[in-house]
Design a protein around this motif. Structure first.
Motif, mmCIF file in Angstrom:
data_model
loop_
_atom_site.group_PDB
_atom_site.id
_atom_site.type_symbol
_atom_site.label_atom_id
_atom_site.label_comp_id
_atom_site.label_asym_id
_atom_site.label_seq_id
_atom_site.Cartn_x
_atom_site.Cartn_y
_atom_site.Cartn_z
ATOM 1 N N UNK A 363 0.996 -1.171 -0.069
ATOM 2 C CA UNK A 363 0.030 0.023 0.165
ATOM 3 C C UNK A 363 0.880 1.376 0.064
ATOM 4 N N UNK A 364 1.535 1.646 -1.092
ATOM 5 C CA UNK A 364 2.425 2.449 -1.467
ATOM 6 C C UNK A 364 1.764 4.061 -1.431
ATOM 7 N N UNK A 365 0.641 4.174 -1.448
ATOM 8 C CA UNK A 365 -0.364 5.390 -1.417
ATOM 9 C C UNK A 365 -0.569 5.798 0.049
ATOM 10 N N UNK A 366 -0.070 5.248 0.966
ATOM 11 C CA UNK A 366 -0.291 5.690 2.364
ATOM 12 C C UNK A 366 -0.184 7.025 2.528
ATOM 13 N N UNK A 367 -1.236 7.923 3.438
ATOM 14 C CA UNK A 367 -0.868 9.156 3.656
ATOM 15 C C UNK A 367 -0.586 9.375 5.308
ATOM 16 N N UNK A 368 -1.384 8.198 5.936
ATOM 17 C CA UNK A 368 -1.280 8.490 7.575
ATOM 18 C C UNK A 368 -0.939 7.255 7.897
ATOM 19 N N UNK A 369 -0.119 7.039 8.869
ATOM 20 C CA UNK A 369 0.219 5.758 9.447
ATOM 21 C C UNK A 369 0.625 5.975 11.037
ATOM 22 N N UNK A 370 -0.161 5.229 11.729
ATOM 23 C CA UNK A 370 0.193 5.393 13.173
ATOM 24 C C UNK A 370 0.540 3.888 13.766
ATOM 25 N N UNK A 371 1.781 3.756 14.159
ATOM 26 C CA UNK A 371 2.429 2.537 14.871
ATOM 27 C C UNK A 371 2.768 2.948 16.087
ATOM 28 N N UNK A 372 2.127 3.842 16.930
ATOM 29 C CA UNK A 372 2.309 4.158 18.361
ATOM 30 C C UNK A 372 2.469 2.846 19.208
ATOM 31 N N UNK A 373 3.559 2.747 20.022
ATOM 32 C CA UNK A 373 3.885 1.890 20.986
ATOM 33 C C UNK A 373 3.673 0.460 20.240
ATOM 34 N N UNK A 374 4.199 0.322 18.826
ATOM 35 C CA UNK A 374 4.571 -0.717 18.403
ATOM 36 C C UNK A 374 5.787 -1.188 18.822
ATOM 37 N N UNK A 375 6.035 -1.966 20.037
ATOM 38 C CA UNK A 375 7.424 -2.102 20.657
ATOM 39 C C UNK A 375 8.208 -3.275 19.922
ATOM 40 N N UNK A 376 7.707 -4.034 19.132
ATOM 41 C CA UNK A 376 8.574 -4.979 18.380
ATOM 42 C C UNK A 376 9.283 -4.657 17.137
ATOM 43 N N UNK A 377 8.869 -3.449 16.504
ATOM 44 C CA UNK A 377 9.413 -3.127 15.282
ATOM 45 C C UNK A 377 10.691 -2.531 15.464
ATOM 46 N N UNK A 378 11.545 -2.572 14.349
ATOM 47 C CA UNK A 378 13.032 -1.873 14.436
ATOM 48 C C UNK A 378 13.322 -1.174 13.134
ATOM 49 N N UNK A 379 14.552 -0.871 12.774
ATOM 50 C CA UNK A 379 14.835 -0.039 11.737
ATOM 51 C C UNK A 379 14.544 -0.787 10.407
ATOM 52 N N UNK A 380 14.228 -2.223 10.406
ATOM 53 C CA UNK A 380 13.790 -2.666 9.143
ATOM 54 C C UNK A 380 12.364 -2.360 8.908
ATOM 55 N N UNK A 381 11.559 -2.103 9.507
ATOM 56 C CA UNK A 381 10.186 -1.405 9.575
ATOM 57 C C UNK A 381 10.277 -0.018 9.023
ATOM 58 N N UNK A 382 11.072 0.944 9.564
ATOM 59 C CA UNK A 382 11.230 2.287 9.309
ATOM 60 C C UNK A 382 11.854 2.393 7.955
ATOM 61 N N UNK A 383 12.682 1.453 7.489
ATOM 62 C CA UNK A 383 13.324 1.478 5.958
ATOM 63 C C UNK A 383 12.256 1.199 5.096
ATOM 64 N N UNK A 384 11.417 0.057 5.475
ATOM 65 C CA UNK A 384 10.286 -0.241 4.520
ATOM 66 C C UNK A 384 9.325 0.867 4.417
ATOM 67 N N UNK A 385 8.991 1.545 5.503
ATOM 68 C CA UNK A 385 8.126 2.882 5.353
ATOM 69 C C UNK A 385 8.609 3.985 4.456
ATOM 70 N N UNK A 386 9.954 4.061 5.042
ATOM 71 C CA UNK A 386 10.365 5.183 4.458
ATOM 72 C C UNK A 386 10.498 4.983 2.760
ATOM 73 N N UNK A 387 11.050 3.857 2.301
ATOM 74 C CA UNK A 387 11.243 3.620 0.830
ATOM 75 C C UNK A 387 10.069 3.491 -0.031
ATOM 76 N N UNK A 388 8.822 2.819 0.882
ATOM 77 C CA UNK A 388 7.494 2.652 0.008
ATOM 78 C C UNK A 388 6.469 3.594 -0.063
ATOM 79 N N UNK A 389 6.518 4.200 1.281
ATOM 80 C CA UNK A 389 5.390 5.471 1.441
ATOM 81 C C UNK A 389 5.881 7.021 1.507
ATOM 82 N N UNK A 390 6.412 7.088 0.242
ATOM 83 C CA UNK A 390 7.288 8.532 0.241
ATOM 84 C C UNK A 390 5.892 9.738 0.278
#
Length: 674
Positions: A363-390
């Motif tokens: 879903x690369x067209x995402x405009x709003x994403x809320x992952x508050x207190x998702x305590x298991x995620x790491x830099x892997x998720x952030x890299x995917x978000x930054x690269x996919x949901x520009x």
């Protein structure tokens, strides 16, 4: 000849004394006033320019927001063309006030907000409903004392389109039945927490008010008996069933739903834990046009539940806050053939890097994403978000504590359209803020409890994010006056700033912030080096202040209150706990007619007599928080008198608390959460 010269001289003098602005057409002046409506100070200055402008501004005013009901007679006399009357700031609105409103605005009044008002009855509402035939919106939220007689009075407003009755707990099916019969043009009705209303009342509404498009039934004791009528509504777009525990899978498996609801765009079944994937599948099969689905605090998000969303081809927004999610469930959402623009996983347990990375890659067209207190995620998720949901405009990721410093650089490198970013309680550092400063559209940035950032990182934000309106630096103790100065210089439109417990900032920060003339909220709780000098600078220059928190600012005393009272005439809320303010300072605040709420805990210099005098003098108060020890020191008659004016007392039995070192405080917080 001499007489003719005198006449000419007199005519010339009259012409020179005439107002040149009176040559402007009334229509042109009204157009100018349209542009000034958002700025109350500008409108006030305009009306004070001359008598003609004063008269025109009076006839142009369409919206009134009085602070006290006793202001209404003068306002009604001056402003004859009011269409919208907001009485939510008036704690005490009686029947006599509503009768005056009804007599003054018979032809013009269209909207009335009584959502925070009290003391009126069905008689006052009847006056407005009968006299104001053009009334289309009425908000009676929190009117917990009104009963079916008041609802019957509202039913006389036959042209009503929107009605809010949230928390009107004494209204029953009988009152709602009257409204259903009398207000057939209703398009929106909110019955949230109207626990006296059941299937019969809702059924009558759905049958009689066929134009309904927005229906909020949150926390009503309803069952499947009224659902058939609801889903027959031909214009229903927004249905809220939050906390309706009487609705379960069995009730949603009834054949009466075969007709479907082709107009429904928003469905909220948050907190409905009796609805599993089976019931959800039934709902989605009859509501194929839903664009926004709210499932917060509901059943686990499993593969079966996600598959139930496959029929919602128009779905754009999914809210799953507080749900247990599985990797299979998230992957199934990722595989949905929809154009998803909003996804909220706030406080969802079970969110992993693998599942989140998959869903954002799809879903690369995402405009709003809320992952508050998702305590298991790491830099892997952030890299995917930054690269996919520009194209992200809003990213909330508070307390994602496993995300390392380096990952935040990616956000600034890729997500240049961000307008809202919440990275509270994370490991971001100055390099991360430097990269984030590339997001020049930022209007809200929250970096509270970020112990790795310093003035250098904040300075980058100040230099590049000129549109910033909100900045939260709560407990980010690496910030000093230099960082705040950079923000004040680079972000002149700043409206909200929180520097609470930033223990290194001094009056220099407040003097710098005094350049931000639009500042409305100032939170400096626990800033031990700040004094009355800095607060006075803010008061003198930031005249739009609405909320001030100086709790635990021990060096702020009465000399800070006096300029605040003189200049900050829009101030509504202030927290004075643990400060050095005394009777004199508190009494000076009584001159602020807008003041509605103050909090006083452990104010050593305050005597009971001074507090009593302040309570009597501040006539617009709606809420006061005081230490329980003060209750026995105040006359009971005084307390009842202030309550009768519409003020609510909150008594707190809180012991004196010394401030902890920020790192120690954070460790204690983490232990508590674990």
């Amino acid at each position: 000849m001499k007489k003719q010269k005198q006449n000419r001289s007199s005519e010339t003098q009259q012409h020179s004394n005439s107002n040149p602005f009176e040559s402007l057409s009334e229509e042109l002046v009204f157009t100018i006033l349209d542009f000034l409506e958002a700025d109350s100070q500008a409108s006030k200055s305009f009306s004070q320019s001359c008598k003609w402008f004063h008269s025109l501004e009076s006839r142009h005013r369409r919206v009134l927001r009085p602070l006290r009901a006793d202001h209404l007679p003068a306002m009604a006399a001056r402003y004859p063309s009011v269409e919208e009357l907001d009485l939510s700031r008036c704690p005490r609105v009686g029947d006599e006030s509503l009768t005056l409103v009804a007599a003054s605005y018979r032809e013009t009044l269209r909207r009335v907000d009584l959502s925070r008002s009290r003391f009126f009855t069905g008689n006052g509402l009847l006056s407005v409903a009968v006299s104001c035939r053009n009334l289309v919106e009425l908000d009676l939220s929190n009117a917990t004392e009104i009963r079916d007689a008041a609802a019957a009075a509202v039913a006389r407003a036959g042209n009503l389109r929107k009605l809010w009755l949230s928390r009107c707990k004494l209204i029953t099916d009988m009152g709602i039945g009257c409204i259903a019969v009398g207000c057939r043009k209703l398009r929106l009705i909110c019955l949230k927490w109207c626990v006296g209303v059941g299937d019969l009342g809702v059924d009558l509404l759905a049958i009689k008010c066929k134009e309904l498009s927005n229906l909020d039934l949150s926390y009503l004791p309803i069952t499947e008996k009224c659902l058939s009528s609801i889903f027959k509504l031909q214009h229903l777009e927004d249905l809220v069933l939050e906390g309706c525990f009487g609705i379960d899978d069995d009730s949603l498996n009834n054949v009466v739903f075969k007709q479907g609801c082709k107009t429904l765009k928003k469905l909220d079944i948050s907190g409905c834990q009796n609805i599993s994937h089976i019931g959800l599948s039934k709902l989605t099969s009859i509501s194929g046009c839903v664009e926004r689905l709210i499932l917060a605090d509901g059943s686990p998000v499993t593969l079966a539940l996600a598959n139930g969303l496959s029929k919602l081809s128009m779905l754009q927004s999914i809210i799953l806050d507080g749900c247990l999610v599985t990797s299979d469930g998230l992957r199934a959402i990722g595989n949905l053939r929809i154009s998803l623009w909003e996804l909220s996983l706030s406080k969802c347990s079970g969110v992993t890097d693998e599942a989140l990375s998959f869903i954002v890659s799809k879903h690369t067209d995402l405009r709003k994403l809320d992952i508050t207190c998702c305590r298991m995620i790491t830099d892997v998720s952030i890299a995917s978000i930054a690269n996919s949901c520009t194209s992200l405009t809003s990213l909330k990721m508070e307390s994602c504590t496993l995300v390392p410093q380096e990952a935040f650089v990616l956000i600034g490198q890729k997500c240049h359209y961000l307008e809202e970013l919440d990275i509270t309680d994370n490991e971001v550092d100055d390099e991360g803020l430097k990269s984030i400063s590339n997001c020049s559209r930022l209007s809200s940035l929250k970096v509270g409890i970020c112990l790795n950032i310093t003035d250098r990182g904040v300075a980058y934000i100040g230099m590049c994010c000129s549109k910033l309106k909100e900045l939260d630096l709560y407990r980010s103790t690496g910030i000093t006056d230099l960082g705040i100065s950079a923000i004040a210089c680079g972000c002149p439109g700043l409206e909200i700033i929180n520097t609470s417990y930033c223990t290194n900032i001094t009056d220099g920060s407040l003097i710098s912030l005094s350049k931000c003339r639009n500042l409305k909220t100032l939170e400096i709780r626990g800033c031990l080096l700040v004094t009355s000098i800095g607060l006075a600078s803010i008061a003198m220059n930031c005249k739009q202040l609405i909320c001030v928190d100086i709790k635990k600012c021990y060096n702020i005393d009465d000399s800070g209150m006096i300029p605040l009272a003189y200049f900050s005439k829009s101030l509504r809320q202030i927290n004075l706990s643990y400060s050095s303010v005394t009777d004199v300072g508190l009494l000076s605040l009584a001159s602020i007619s807008c003041l509605q709420s103050f909090t006083i805990l452990h104010l050593q210099g305050l005597a009971p007599g001074g507090l009593a005098a302040a309570l009597l003098a501040c006539r617009g108060l709606t809420k006061v928080k005081l230490h329980l020890s003060l209750r026995s020191l105040l006359p009971e008659l005084l307390i009842r008198h202030v309550e009768a004016r519409g003020c609510v007392f909150e008594w707190r039995d809180k012991v004196f608390q010394a401030e902890l070192d920020p790192k120690c405080w954070k460790l204690q917080l983490e232990d508590l959460m674990h």
